[in-house]
Structure formats: C-alpha cells, structure tokens
Design an enzyme around this catalytic site. Sequence first.
Site, PDB file in Angstrom:
ATOM      1  N   TRP A 138      43.778  42.448  47.266  1.00  0.00           N
ATOM      2  CA  TRP A 138      43.124  43.024  48.446  1.00  0.00           C
ATOM      3  C   TRP A 138      41.815  42.333  48.822  1.00  0.00           C
ATOM      4  O   TRP A 138      41.247  42.605  49.867  1.00  0.00           O
ATOM      5  CB  TRP A 138      42.819  44.513  48.199  1.00  0.00           C
ATOM      6  CG  TRP A 138      42.221  44.783  46.841  1.00  0.00           C
ATOM      7  CD1 TRP A 138      42.890  45.252  45.741  1.00  0.00           C
ATOM      8  CD2 TRP A 138      40.869  44.586  46.422  1.00  0.00           C
ATOM      9  NE1 TRP A 138      42.038  45.350  44.658  1.00  0.00           N
ATOM     10  CE2 TRP A 138      40.776  44.946  45.058  1.00  0.00           C
ATOM     11  CE3 TRP A 138      39.709  44.140  47.052  1.00  0.00           C
ATOM     12  CZ2 TRP A 138      39.602  44.879  44.314  1.00  0.00           C
ATOM     13  CZ3 TRP A 138      38.534  44.058  46.322  1.00  0.00           C
ATOM     14  CH2 TRP A 138      38.489  44.427  44.979  1.00  0.00           C
ATOM     15  N   LYS A 162      54.372  40.016  49.530  1.00  0.00           N
ATOM     16  CA  LYS A 162      54.105  41.421  49.208  1.00  0.00           C
ATOM     17  C   LYS A 162      52.588  41.571  49.175  1.00  0.00           C
ATOM     18  O   LYS A 162      51.924  41.197  48.212  1.00  0.00           O
ATOM     19  CB  LYS A 162      54.712  41.754  47.822  1.00  0.00           C
ATOM     20  CG  LYS A 162      55.086  43.201  47.636  1.00  0.00           C
ATOM     21  CD  LYS A 162      53.944  44.201  47.799  1.00  0.00           C
ATOM     22  CE  LYS A 162      53.071  44.283  46.583  1.00  0.00           C
ATOM     23  NZ  LYS A 162      51.919  45.204  46.779  1.00  0.00           N
ATOM     24  N   PRO A 163      52.007  42.123  50.270  1.00  0.00           N
ATOM     25  CA  PRO A 163      50.544  42.273  50.288  1.00  0.00           C
ATOM     26  C   PRO A 163      50.102  43.462  49.439  1.00  0.00           C
ATOM     27  O   PRO A 163      50.912  44.346  49.122  1.00  0.00           O
ATOM     28  CB  PRO A 163      50.251  42.528  51.764  1.00  0.00           C
ATOM     29  CG  PRO A 163      51.505  43.142  52.311  1.00  0.00           C
ATOM     30  CD  PRO A 163      52.653  42.634  51.486  1.00  0.00           C
ATOM     31  N   GLY A 211      46.029  38.113  41.498  1.00  0.00           N
ATOM     32  CA  GLY A 211      45.630  39.484  41.217  1.00  0.00           C
ATOM     33  C   GLY A 211      45.012  39.569  39.833  1.00  0.00           C
ATOM     34  O   GLY A 211      44.505  38.577  39.298  1.00  0.00           O
ATOM     35  N   SER A 212      45.079  40.747  39.266  1.00  0.00           N
ATOM     36  CA  SER A 212      44.409  40.975  37.990  1.00  0.00           C
ATOM     37  C   SER A 212      45.179  40.312  36.845  1.00  0.00           C
ATOM     38  O   SER A 212      46.390  40.093  36.924  1.00  0.00           O
ATOM     39  CB  SER A 212      44.291  42.474  37.739  1.00  0.00           C
ATOM     40  OG  SER A 212      45.594  43.018  37.613  1.00  0.00           O
ATOM     41  N   GLU A 233      47.323  33.310  39.497  1.00  0.00           N
ATOM     42  CA  GLU A 233      45.890  33.133  39.782  1.00  0.00           C
ATOM     43  C   GLU A 233      45.206  34.466  39.508  1.00  0.00           C
ATOM     44  O   GLU A 233      45.381  35.418  40.262  1.00  0.00           O
ATOM     45  CB  GLU A 233      45.688  32.730  41.244  1.00  0.00           C
ATOM     46  CG  GLU A 233      46.439  31.486  41.668  1.00  0.00           C
ATOM     47  CD  GLU A 233      45.957  30.236  40.958  1.00  0.00           C
ATOM     48  OE1 GLU A 233      44.760  30.168  40.616  1.00  0.00           O
ATOM     49  OE2 GLU A 233      46.780  29.342  40.730  1.00  0.00           O
ATOM     50  N   LEU A 234      44.435  34.498  38.425  1.00  0.00           N
ATOM     51  CA  LEU A 234      44.000  35.806  37.931  1.00  0.00           C
ATOM     52  C   LEU A 234      42.473  35.983  37.989  1.00  0.00           C
ATOM     53  O   LEU A 234      41.818  35.343  38.775  1.00  0.00           O
ATOM     54  CB  LEU A 234      44.544  35.978  36.516  1.00  0.00           C
ATOM     55  CG  LEU A 234      46.048  35.645  36.383  1.00  0.00           C
ATOM     56  CD1 LEU A 234      46.512  35.737  34.947  1.00  0.00           C
ATOM     57  CD2 LEU A 234      46.890  36.535  37.282  1.00  0.00           C
ATOM     58  N   CYS A 267      37.220  36.218  43.447  1.00  0.00           N
ATOM     59  CA  CYS A 267      37.579  35.776  42.090  1.00  0.00           C
ATOM     60  C   CYS A 267      36.585  34.749  41.589  1.00  0.00           C
ATOM     61  O   CYS A 267      36.331  34.659  40.403  1.00  0.00           O
ATOM     62  CB  CYS A 267      38.991  35.206  42.083  1.00  0.00           C
ATOM     63  SG  CYS A 267      39.249  33.937  43.330  1.00  0.00           S
ATOM     64  N   GLU A 366      35.311  41.328  34.116  1.00  0.00           N
ATOM     65  CA  GLU A 366      35.162  41.073  35.545  1.00  0.00           C
ATOM     66  C   GLU A 366      34.546  42.319  36.194  1.00  0.00           C
ATOM     67  O   GLU A 366      35.028  43.431  35.981  1.00  0.00           O
ATOM     68  CB  GLU A 366      36.535  40.791  36.144  1.00  0.00           C
ATOM     69  CG  GLU A 366      36.466  40.270  37.547  1.00  0.00           C
ATOM     70  CD  GLU A 366      37.836  39.865  38.081  1.00  0.00           C
ATOM     71  OE1 GLU A 366      37.953  38.769  38.608  1.00  0.00           O
ATOM     72  OE2 GLU A 366      38.793  40.667  37.960  1.00  0.00           O
TER      73      GLU A 366
HETATM   74  P1  NAD Z   1      46.315  43.815  41.067  1.00  0.00           P
HETATM   75  O1  NAD Z   1      46.799  43.018  39.917  1.00  0.00           O
HETATM   76  O2  NAD Z   1      46.050  45.249  40.862  1.00  0.00           O
HETATM   77  O3  NAD Z   1      47.344  43.733  42.290  1.00  0.00           O
HETATM   78  C1  NAD Z   1      47.700  42.488  42.853  1.00  0.00           C
HETATM   79  C2  NAD Z   1      49.042  42.631  43.557  1.00  0.00           C
HETATM   80  O4  NAD Z   1      50.060  42.847  42.580  1.00  0.00           O
HETATM   81  C3  NAD Z   1      49.132  43.794  44.517  1.00  0.00           C
HETATM   82  O5  NAD Z   1      49.851  43.387  45.651  1.00  0.00           O
HETATM   83  C4  NAD Z   1      49.909  44.841  43.725  1.00  0.00           C
HETATM   84  O6  NAD Z   1      50.613  45.769  44.522  1.00  0.00           O
HETATM   85  C5  NAD Z   1      50.865  43.957  42.965  1.00  0.00           C
HETATM   86  N1  NAD Z   1      51.452  44.555  41.758  1.00  0.00           N
HETATM   87  C6  NAD Z   1      50.953  45.532  40.981  1.00  0.00           C
HETATM   88  N2  NAD Z   1      51.789  45.778  39.938  1.00  0.00           N
HETATM   89  C7  NAD Z   1      52.817  44.905  40.060  1.00  0.00           C
HETATM   90  C8  NAD Z   1      53.992  44.648  39.283  1.00  0.00           C
HETATM   91  N3  NAD Z   1      54.262  45.326  38.173  1.00  0.00           N
HETATM   92  N4  NAD Z   1      54.822  43.679  39.696  1.00  0.00           N
HETATM   93  C9  NAD Z   1      54.547  42.948  40.803  1.00  0.00           C
HETATM   94  N5  NAD Z   1      53.462  43.167  41.584  1.00  0.00           N
HETATM   95  C10 NAD Z   1      52.601  44.121  41.209  1.00  0.00           C
HETATM   96  O7  NAD Z   1      45.010  43.045  41.592  1.00  0.00           O
HETATM   97  P2  NAD Z   1      44.015  43.513  42.743  1.00  0.00           P
HETATM   98  O8  NAD Z   1      43.168  44.605  42.203  1.00  0.00           O
HETATM   99  O9  NAD Z   1      44.772  43.732  44.009  1.00  0.00           O
HETATM  100  O10 NAD Z   1      43.144  42.184  42.963  1.00  0.00           O
HETATM  101  C11 NAD Z   1      41.959  41.917  42.305  1.00  0.00           C
HETATM  102  C12 NAD Z   1      42.180  40.837  41.264  1.00  0.00           C
HETATM  103  O11 NAD Z   1      42.645  39.634  41.875  1.00  0.00           O
HETATM  104  C13 NAD Z   1      40.901  40.446  40.559  1.00  0.00           C
HETATM  105  O12 NAD Z   1      41.117  40.393  39.178  1.00  0.00           O
HETATM  106  C14 NAD Z   1      40.602  39.056  41.097  1.00  0.00           C
HETATM  107  O13 NAD Z   1      39.832  38.258  40.236  1.00  0.00           O
HETATM  108  C15 NAD Z   1      41.970  38.527  41.310  1.00  0.00           C
HETATM  109  N6  NAD Z   1      41.950  37.382  42.228  1.00  0.00           N
HETATM  110  C16 NAD Z   1      42.180  36.135  41.723  1.00  0.00           C
HETATM  111  C17 NAD Z   1      42.128  35.028  42.550  1.00  0.00           C
HETATM  112  C18 NAD Z   1      42.386  33.642  42.016  1.00  0.00           C
HETATM  113  O14 NAD Z   1      42.680  32.750  42.797  1.00  0.00           O
HETATM  114  N7  NAD Z   1      42.303  33.424  40.716  1.00  0.00           N
HETATM  115  C19 NAD Z   1      41.867  35.203  43.921  1.00  0.00           C
HETATM  116  C20 NAD Z   1      41.633  36.484  44.397  1.00  0.00           C
HETATM  117  C21 NAD Z   1      41.698  37.581  43.539  1.00  0.00           C
END
Ligand code: NAD
Length: 506
Positions: A138, A162-163, A211-212, A233-234, A267, A366
């Site tokens: 997000w 999948k946003p 994501g995370s 990319e975490l 991130c 983080e």
């Molecule tokens: P999140 O992991 O909670 O969610 C990310 C996405 O994954 C969402 O679309 C979510 O619906 C989906 N998701 C959740 N469970 C899933 C599953 N079991 N299977 C498949 N998809 C699933 O992360 P967030 O809170 O939305 O984003 C914040 C994180 O993103 C932070 O840790 C940040 O550092 C990271 N981030 C990393 C980068 C990078 O390039 N390294 C860039 C931006 C954000």
Amino acid sequence: MTDTRIDVRSPADASIVGSVASLSATEVAAAVTGIRTEQPGWETLGIRGRREWLERYRDWLLDHDDEVTGLLQAETSKPLQEARLELAMSLDLINYYCKNAEAFLADEHPRGHSVITKSKRLTITRHPYPVVGVITPWNVPLLIALADSAPALLAGAAVVVKPSELTPLATQRVIDGWQEIGAPGVFVCTPGAGATGAAVVEEADFIQFTGSTRTGIRIGRRAAERLIPSSLELGGKDAMIVLADADLERASNAAVWGGMFNSGQACVSVERVYVEASVHDEFVRRVTQKAWTVRVGTNDGASKADIGPLISSTQLAIVTTQVQDAVSKGATVVTGGERAQPQGGAFFQPTVLTGVDHTMQVMQEETFGPTLPIMKVANATEAIRLANDSPYGLSASVWTRNTERGREVARRLEAGAVNVNDVLSNLFLFPAPHAGWKKSGTGERLGGAAGIRKYCREQAIIESRITPHDEPLWFPYTPGKHRLIWRLLRFMIARDANRKLRKFGR
Ligand code: NAD
C-alpha cells in the site's frame, strides 16, 4: 461475479473513498485463464508491436494524471507532490524499458569457449513466462504496480495485478485504462485481500511480490512448492552513516526528507542514523530544527503539508509502540514522539530520538513511520558494524566529503544499494539493480537488462557448423578413439607442457 466488496477508507479521516470487488480464488483462476488465452497473440506482436501499446498506454496515463493521482491521494492521503512523483516515475520507467527492451531481449550469440566447442553456433533466446503475477503493497501502490507490470508486458507476458486491499483504487483505474485504449486483454487487476493474493500465487507462472518479509516468506515457500520463480522485494531498515567530514547541512536535510518522505512509509526510508561523535550534537541540532518545520496534514496541492497520515491505525500502533519501547529503554524524544491530530486520522508527529541503541525496536525492526533515531558512534568502523547488525539489507547511505572513502564504506555495507551523499536516489536510477540482501528479499526489481530478462526463460539453441555422419564422442567406444580424444582434451585443458604431452597407460 463476487458480491463481496472491500470499502477503501481515507487514512486521514477514515471516510469511505471507494470500494472494489474482493475476488475469490475461482474468480482469480478465471481472470488468469482469460489473459493466458490472449498471451500467445501478445507475444507474437513482437517487441515493437508491444512497445507501441505501452507508448499509447503512457499517453493515456498522462492524459488521466489528475484522475489517477486523485484516486491515489484519496486512498493514501499522501501529498499531491508525492502522488504525482509516483506517476512520473512510472511513466519514466515505461519510457526507459520501451527504449531499451529490444536491446535487452535481443538474441545473443556467445562464442564457443574452447577449440572443440567452436564448431557449434550458440543462440540464446528469451521467452516470457506466460503469466506474471504482481502482488503489491500500500505504500507506493501505483508506482509498484506499473513498474513491475510494464517490463513484464514488454517482455511478452500477460500480467495479473493483486493490489493491496488498503489501496486498490488507483491501480484498478490504470488497469481499466489499458482496456480503454483497446489493448490486447493481457493485463488484469484482481483486487482482494491476502486470500486473493494467495490465489494469484496458485495461478501465475512467475511471482513479483512487494510487501512485508512475513508475507514474502509465505509466498516464496508456496512458489518453491509449485516450482515457479519468484522475486521478493521485502522490508528494510536502511542505515544512514554520517562521517565527521560530512556536509552537515545537506546530510540533515536529507535525513529529514529521507526519513519522513511518505510519512516514513517507504521501503528505502532512512530508518536509523549513525553519526560520528565529533559532529553528533551539531547534526542532531540541525535535524531537530528541520523536523520542527515539517508540516503534518493533508495536501491537495493548495493546502500546505509535507507529510500525511500513516496508512492505518495498525501502522500508527506499530510506530507508537516502537517509540514507547525506545523511551522505556532510555531514549530521549527530542521532538515529536506522539500521535498528531490535525483531523483525527492516523497522523504521527515528525519524531527525532537520541540516546538509542540496538536493544530498541526502532533500531532493529522496520518502523515505517516519520521517525529518525540517531545514534552516536566512535568512528566509521563502529558505524559499519552497527549498520550491518540487522536482518535487513535493502539500501543505505554514507555521508562524507571524501567520496573515495564514501565508496569504501559503501562496499563494506550489507545492502543492495548504497547512496553516497544522497538518499533514495537509487530508486530513480532504473539501470541500477533494486534488490534487497538478507531478509530484504531475493531476486531483483528493475536494474537494466536484468529487470526485464527476469520475466523470461532463457533458451539455448545449439547448431553444429559441421555435420559429419558420425562424431568422435558417439558410439562405438573404441580404445583408439578414446586415446585420441583423451590426448586432445589433456592438451586443451592442461596449462603446462609436461601435462599437455604426458603419455598415459590406458
Ligand atoms: P503485506 O505483506 O502485508 O502485503 C503485501 C501484499 O501481499 C498485499 O497486496 C496483501 O494483500 C498481499 N498478501 C497478504 N497475504 C498474502 C498471501 N498469503 N499470499 C499472497 N499475497 C498476500 O505488506 P504491506 O503491509 O502491504 O506493505 C508494506 C511492506 O512492503 C513493508 O515491509 C515494506 O518495506 C515493503 N515494501 C518493500 C519494497 C521493496 O521494494 N523492497 C517496496 C515497497 C514496500
């Protein structure tokens, strides 16, 4: 079609700003079948044909900039300037790959490595994974959706996005735009929460996830079970190292912007700062003075705010807990430290902390908030040791007037990218890899040729330049043939005359 919908709320005041369908696993499967059917035709268009569509799409995005950034602002409450920056970077990236994709994906003909293999002609070709699944977070939802999809589309893949359930509006709208320009049906949005993302992982042939770390591990595990590649990319915990000879004015400005851009929810935010003892107090003074001037609120371009709210009350709770944890262990809040309440949303005050150490969550986990924990260190060696004392390794920065020394320190940091006398600039340099080390990820986003080739499977085509009826290596195995071949191989492999020419018994 599903009758389950997700309401999207403004982080500024919790009002509902839109809603999207939440797709079931069956609906995701149907959507993927649809784009999978169209993908061969898309691939057949060739790189030039696909580029034309991407260029038309860029123009559509430019023509709809107000609408798209409006949606992005509604769902994130980020300042207009940052919403526009997301779009601008996405468009710049589309141009970058439109310009370079043909060269990056062109066939290659490496020469045979030895006398024997010179009789073969080698061609390396690249074929897209038919369906790429892009799962986004997000914090910079539009940029990530477009930056990951554009090179995949140019490579010839079909893409399902999948946003995040918190910010699906701008992404859904721009993917509608692909349909509006009449482009082939190879780009689809499947909104929903985690279960919808999991369904994408079941259907796609390659997963590009941002994501995370927690979710990344789950996805990586499932991708391994399905034997499909994934690029993850975490999270990050980027360190900033300020050496005694740094330009403190530039460094302190950068710390405040790099730590608080997007309310610290990037991130590659500056998440922790290590400053050499002799300049620590002066650096803290300057940072504090600047942090005071950072305005909190909403910014639609007319109103004056530099940072908006955190994305949710959950994120607000994480930031609050980490600051309280630091204070309970002896940190000093120099400025901020609490929730800000211009409109009752998830706002947090720009916060500077000193007297921090590595027992505290703010230095280890983080934070994703507008916080700058600053730690005094004896010298560069201690700063490097502490910077590397982290499970994460996304990016970092080093500040010194001696750029050679800056490069030396950079090489000793365990991070995928290091900026010298700058912050976040690695993100704007598309030829540079954006790939986390350690728990910040696997695979790589962007990065010149690698950023598009990753969406392709390589194929080696080997042709024999000379085609006798038989080859010396083939049956039958006879002592005479064997001796001849082994002599030839020895001669080729050995690096000294004795071994090249030595006789052998069998
Ligand atoms: P999140 O992991 O909670 O969610 C990310 C996405 O994954 C969402 O679309 C979510 O619906 C989906 N998701 C959740 N469970 C899933 C599953 N079991 N299977 C498949 N998809 C699933 O992360 P967030 O809170 O939305 O984003 C914040 C994180 O993103 C932070 O840790 C940040 O550092 C990271 N981030 C990393 C980068 C990078 O390039 N390294 C860039 C931006 C954000």
